[in-house]
Design an enzyme around this catalytic site. Structure first.
Site: not given
Ligand code: 4GX
Length: 259
Positions: A93, A120, A158, A173
């Site tokens: 995120p 985490e 794709r 698209d």
């Molecule tokens: N877009 N996640 C990564 C592990 C994490 C936890 C804390 C860094 C800090 C996500 C998203 C996503 C959940 C993948 C937590 N990484 N990935 N994961 N939104 O929510 O890509």
């Protein structure tokens, strides 16, 4: 003949990535050899009999952090599996938002490596040393990076040459034009739920193209003003949109209209 683009996914759940490639347009692209996707079980690179890949965070707090060394050794094997330089992406995120422009950019890379985090996240030092770019699929929290990696593989897959039956469909698209897609209709022309707009059955292809463009612009104006603000509209487009807005205000958007 140049080798097909390759995507390696480093994960604790390789079955997740593999099962997503059993179906659909991208599964078929992989079967046809237009794209190669390889998943790697991070646990195979653990150093102890317990297959430890994470540990408690320094500074305390909840959750666990993924260890540097299993990831580093896995990445070393992944890099060695193909001589082409790899562009390493971490899904989180905290990353830059995944847009269709970013998807197009990644689709041109001959080699991508996707890191899927659980818990985490990953020790920051590994990220700094090995990751080229951090990408987010949206402002919400998943329980792991696998679903985000599968989204990226799908969107990139794709776009590979030959993946879509009709290459025109990629051009039409949503977002490929910078605006949302227009509405679509199929048989029957008349239905209890409504009739197909007469113009679409008229055979007048110039008028149809203008109507679709107008619908795209109008929907983007209604639903995604943020997307519209970033569009560089032609004089023609602005005319079409002004017409749409005038009609919309006359029909549904009168003063004090409740919707
Ligand atoms: N877009 N996640 C990564 C592990 C994490 C936890 C804390 C860094 C800090 C996500 C998203 C996503 C959940 C993948 C937590 N990484 N990935 N994961 N939104 O929510 O890509």
């Amino acid at each position: 003949m140049t080798a097909a683009p390759r995507i390696d996914v480093i994960t604790l759940f390789p079955e997740f990535i593999e099962s997503s490639l059993e179906v659909g347009v991208v599964g078929r692209a992989v079967k046809r050899g237009l794209l190669s996707v390889q998943s790697w079980q991070l646990r195979d690179f653990a150093h102890d009999n317990y297959k430890t890949i994470d540990h408690r965070p320094y500074g305390g707090g909840p959750g666990m952090v993924m260890l540097i060394d299993p990831l580093r050794e896995c990445l070393q094997m992944v890099r060695q599996a193909d001589p082409r330089p790899a562009h390493v992406v971490y899904l989180s995120p905290q990353g830059q938002p995944l847009t269709q422009a970013k998807v197009r950019e990644l689709a041109h890379r001959p080699r991508l490596v996707l890191l899927c985090g659980r818990y985490e996240g990953i020790d920051e030092r590994l990220l700094q040393a090995e990751v080229d770019e951090e990408v987010s699929i949206g402002d919400y929290v998943l329980s792991g990076g696998e679903l985000a990696a599968a989204v990226l593989v799908d969107a990139v897959g794709r776009l590979q040459d030959g993946a879509l039956n009709d290459p025109q469909s990629a051009v039409q698209d949503s977002f490929e034009n910078g605006v949302l897609d227009c509405p679509h209709y199929t048989r029957p022309e008349r239905h209890e739920l409504g009739d197909v707009p007469a113009l679409l059955a008229s055979g007048d292809h110039r008028k149809i193209a203008r109507w679709r463009r107008q619908q795209s612009l109008g929907r983007t104006w209604l639903r995604r003003p943020d997307v519209l603000a970033r569009c560089d509209l032609s004089a023609d487009d602005r005319q079409l949109l002004a017409e749409f807005i005038a009609e919309w205000r006359a029909q549904d958007g009168g003063p004090g209209a409740v919707r």
